[in-house]
Structures are given as structure tokens and as C-alpha cells.
Scaffold this motif. Structure first.
Motif, short mmCIF file in Angstrom:
data_model
loop_
_atom_site.label_atom_id
_atom_site.label_comp_id
_atom_site.label_asym_id
_atom_site.label_seq_id
_atom_site.Cartn_x
_atom_site.Cartn_y
_atom_site.Cartn_z
N GLY A 55 24.14 6.65 4.48
CA GLY A 55 22.77 6.53 4.98
C GLY A 55 21.97 5.50 4.21
N LYS A 56 22.11 5.49 2.90
CA LYS A 56 21.40 4.51 2.07
C LYS A 56 21.98 3.12 2.28
CE LYS A 56 19.51 3.80 -2.46
NZ LYS A 56 19.16 4.36 -3.72
N THR A 57 23.28 3.03 2.44
CA THR A 57 23.93 1.74 2.71
C THR A 57 23.39 1.14 4.00
OG1 THR A 57 25.96 2.42 1.58
CG2 THR A 57 26.15 0.59 3.12
N VAL A 58 23.30 1.96 5.05
CA VAL A 58 22.79 1.49 6.34
C VAL A 58 21.33 1.05 6.21
CG1 VAL A 58 22.18 2.22 8.68
CG2 VAL A 58 24.41 2.81 7.74
N SER A 59 20.53 1.80 5.46
CA SER A 59 19.11 1.45 5.34
C SER A 59 18.91 0.15 4.55
CB SER A 59 18.33 2.59 4.68
OG SER A 59 18.69 2.72 3.33
N GLN A 60 19.88 -0.27 3.75
CA GLN A 60 19.75 -1.49 2.95
C GLN A 60 20.26 -2.74 3.67
OE1 GLN A 60 21.77 -0.64 -0.74
NE2 GLN A 60 20.05 0.52 -1.53
N ILE A 61 20.84 -2.59 4.85
CA ILE A 61 21.36 -3.75 5.56
C ILE A 61 20.20 -4.61 6.04
CG2 ILE A 61 22.60 -4.51 7.62
CD1 ILE A 61 24.27 -1.97 7.41
N THR A 81 36.09 10.89 12.71
CA THR A 81 35.92 10.78 11.26
C THR A 81 34.67 10.00 10.87
OG1 THR A 81 37.34 8.83 11.24
CG2 THR A 81 38.39 10.95 10.81
N SER A 82 33.72 9.85 11.80
CA SER A 82 32.50 9.10 11.52
C SER A 82 31.29 10.01 11.50
CB SER A 82 32.30 8.03 12.60
OG SER A 82 33.35 7.10 12.58
N TRP A 83 30.20 9.48 10.94
CA TRP A 83 28.93 10.20 10.94
C TRP A 83 28.28 10.04 12.30
CZ3 TRP A 83 27.81 13.38 7.10
CH2 TRP A 83 28.40 13.15 5.86
N GLU A 84 27.65 11.10 12.79
CA GLU A 84 26.90 11.02 14.03
C GLU A 84 25.46 10.68 13.69
OE1 GLU A 84 27.23 14.54 16.38
OE2 GLU A 84 29.40 14.59 16.24
N SER A 85 24.86 9.83 14.51
CA SER A 85 23.47 9.44 14.30
C SER A 85 22.77 9.25 15.63
CB SER A 85 23.40 8.13 13.52
OG SER A 85 22.06 7.72 13.35
N ALA A 86 21.47 9.50 15.64
CA ALA A 86 20.62 9.13 16.77
C ALA A 86 19.87 7.88 16.33
CB ALA A 86 19.66 10.27 17.10
N ALA A 87 19.14 7.27 17.26
CA ALA A 87 18.43 6.03 16.93
C ALA A 87 17.39 6.23 15.84
CB ALA A 87 17.78 5.47 18.18
N SER A 128 16.65 2.68 11.35
CA SER A 128 16.39 1.28 11.00
C SER A 128 16.63 0.40 12.21
CB SER A 128 17.34 0.82 9.90
OG SER A 128 17.20 1.62 8.76
N ILE A 129 15.78 -0.62 12.40
CA ILE A 129 16.06 -1.62 13.43
C ILE A 129 16.94 -2.67 12.76
CG2 ILE A 129 15.09 -3.39 14.93
CD1 ILE A 129 12.61 -1.61 15.16
#
Length: 151
Positions: A55-61, A81-87, A128-129
Motif C-alpha cells: 500500500g505504501k509502495t503504491v502511494s509513493q509511485i 495471490t494479489s491484493w484486492e483494491s477499489a479505486a 491514488s490517481i
């Protein structure tokens, strides 16, 4: 001599392809919940820090460009084997949201077919956009190594 001329012409024609044929990259793989011709699967090339949570990795992109990918025969194994996420959130809390499956991965991609570089509506994942353009070309995943990050 005529054969040599044709061989040179053939080699020149093959080298004119603007897109790399094989790419090895690390980044974030995002698979759409729908598994049909309307699904939008893409890969965001970026640095993966294996000491921080996904989650932190994605937010830092800070990249705004991704590769359009075809997960090929790996699609359901990746989704399991992946994390589920909504927008709007990293972890899905309600079942009625459209889900995306997010994974840190190292991929080998093989060029599939030409597409122009595309400007698209911003794709929002995990709060994150991130993406508003796609690299030219569409790639098929030929090898995947998922990177397990701490929670």
C-alpha cells in the motif's frame, strides 16, 4: 548476391519496429476484475522497495504512464495471490465495489501488437490517481515473479 540483398532487406524491416520485443521490468501489476474483452490490465514500471508494505509502495509511485498487458495464462494465478483494491481504497471493504488485483512483480513481457501511445482518463487505484497515459504497444506476460512485501 540476390539472396544477400533480400536478407538485408528483411533484417532492416524487422529492425524498424519501434517497440522493444522483450522487456524485463519490476513494478506494479494491476488486473481488472472483469475477465473479458473489456478488461483493462496494465503494468506500472517502478522501483519496488521490499522493506515497505505494498500500500505504501503504491502511494509513493509518481509515474503517470503504464504498459498495456495481456496476463496470458497467468491471469487467475495472479488474481489468487494479489491484493484486492477499489479505486478509493487499498483494501476492499465492501463486495459491491469494482475490484482490481494489485501485485508487485518482476515481469518478462513480449511485444504482442502495435498500438499508439495513448492518453487515457486517469486510472485511480488504491486511493491514488496514478495513470493517464499508456506506452505504445501491447505486451503479453511470458514470465512473472511476484514480489512479496510486508503487510
Amino acid at each position: 548476391m540476390k539472396k544477400v540483398g533480400w536478407l538485408i532487406l528483411f533484417a532492416a524491416a524487422n529492425s524498424c519496429n519501434r517497440y522493444p520485443r522483450i522487456i524485463n521490468e519490476r513494478g506494479i501489476l494491476v488486473l481488472d476484475q472483469s475477465r473479458n474483452c473489456t478488461s483493462s490490465d496494465y503494468f506500472i514500471p517502478c522501483e519496488i522497495n521490499d522493506t515497505i508494505p505494498l500500500g505504501k509502495t503504491v502511494s509513493q509511485i509518481d509515474a503517470h504512464i503504464a504498459r498495456s498487458v495481456n496476463p496470458n495464462q497467468f491471469q487467475f494465478a495472479i488474481m489468487r495471490t494479489s491484493w484486492e483494491s477499489a479505486a478509493d481504497s487499498f483494501y476492499v471493504k465492501r463486495k459491491d465495489f469494482r475490484k482490481q488485483y494489485i501485485s508487485a512483480a518482476e515481469l518478462t513481457l513480449e511485444w504482442d501488437y502495435d498500438t499508439p501511445e495513448a492518453t487515457i482518463d486517469s486510472i485511480r487505484i488504491a486511493g491514488s490517481i496514478l495513470i493517464n497515459r499508456l506506452y505504445p504497444g501491447r505486451y503479453r506476460i511470458t514470465s512473472i515473479k511476484q514480489i512479496i512485501l510486508p503487510e
